[in-house]
Design an enzyme around this catalytic site. Structure first.
Site, PDB file in Angstrom:
ATOM      1  N   SER A   1       0.850  -1.186   0.000  1.00  0.00           N
ATOM      2  CA  SER A   1       0.000   0.000   0.000  1.00  0.00           C
ATOM      3  C   SER A   1       0.887   1.238   0.000  1.00  0.00           C
ATOM      4  CB  SER A   1      -0.890   0.005   1.246  1.00  0.00           C
ATOM      5  OG  SER A   1      -1.516   1.255   1.408  1.00  0.00           O
TER       6      SER A   1
ATOM      7  N   THR B   1       4.812  14.937  -1.743  1.00  0.00           N
ATOM      8  CA  THR B   1       6.003  14.989  -2.579  1.00  0.00           C
ATOM      9  C   THR B   1       5.916  13.963  -3.707  1.00  0.00           C
ATOM     10  OG1 THR B   1       7.230  13.323  -1.330  1.00  0.00           O
ATOM     11  CG2 THR B   1       7.350  15.608  -0.522  1.00  0.00           C
TER      12      THR B   1
ATOM     13  N   HIS C   1       7.674  11.398  -4.001  1.00  0.00           N
ATOM     14  CA  HIS C   1       8.080  10.086  -3.506  1.00  0.00           C
ATOM     15  C   HIS C   1       7.082   9.006  -3.914  1.00  0.00           C
ATOM     16  CE1 HIS C   1       8.660   6.983  -0.281  1.00  0.00           C
ATOM     17  NE2 HIS C   1       9.908   7.174  -0.670  1.00  0.00           N
TER      18      HIS C   1
ATOM     19  N   PHE D   1       0.670  -8.238  -8.984  1.00  0.00           N
ATOM     20  CA  PHE D   1       0.700  -6.873  -8.457  1.00  0.00           C
ATOM     21  C   PHE D   1      -0.553  -6.630  -7.614  1.00  0.00           C
ATOM     22  CE2 PHE D   1       0.006  -2.265  -8.754  1.00  0.00           C
ATOM     23  CZ  PHE D   1       1.259  -1.789  -8.435  1.00  0.00           C
TER      24      PHE D   1
END
Length: 162
Positions: A89, A95, A97, A122
């Site tokens: 998760s 940002t 990131h 995935f």
């Protein structure tokens, strides 16, 4: 993707192959554990529901989603799994990131599956909010862990049928 028109846990139970002779690895991120624990419960219970034995399900915890590709690769190299389910998760922050982690994780998981010619699933939620993650890990939109387990079973059956 879960939408108002699709629950991640809705599927035709009769369309799922028998998983009793399949071996699965599950690597699960400890980051956002309140979400990933729900994903793990969904995936694990769905595998068992479709015949996988507890002895044929290897669960390994890892720090974060970024580490999922290496963990999946390690399971494929060191065990006899037929597929690896990657659960994580990543929640959008302020940002970039989020973008880097999501892209690296997705590409890494894809690359490991192609490198080892085995299903690497995935099962990573990439949500804008914590609530969206909760809704998709056993909440109002079902459980992405269920969906990841079904995908793993179907892909193993696909490869075994070739």
């Amino acid at each position: 993707m879960a939408t108002v028109n699709k629950n991640l846990s809705d599927y035709d139970i009769n369309s799922i192959p028998d998983a009793s002779k399949m071996v699965f690895g599950i690597v699960v991120s400890e980051w956002n554990e309140n979400i990933t624990s729900g994903l793990l419960n969904g995936a694990y219970n769905t595998l068992v529901k479709h015949g996988a034995t507890e002895a044929n399900i290897i669960v390994k915890n890892i720090p974060g989603s970024f580490e999922l590709p290496l963990a999946a690769q390690s399971l494929l190299e060191k065990t006899n799994v037929d597929a690896v389910i990657c659960l994580g998760s990543v929640i959008q922050g302020e940002t970039k990131h989020f973008d880097f982690v999501c892209e690296a994780t997705a590409l890494g998981i894809k690359d490991v599956g192609l490198k080892y010619n085995k299903p690497v699933i995935f099962g990573v939620l990439t949500d804008n909010t914590m609530q969206q993650g909760l809704d998709r890990s056993g909440g109002k939109h079902g459980n992405k862990g269920d969906e990841a387990a079904i995908t793993a079973i179907k892909m193993v059956a696909f490869q075994q049928g070739l």
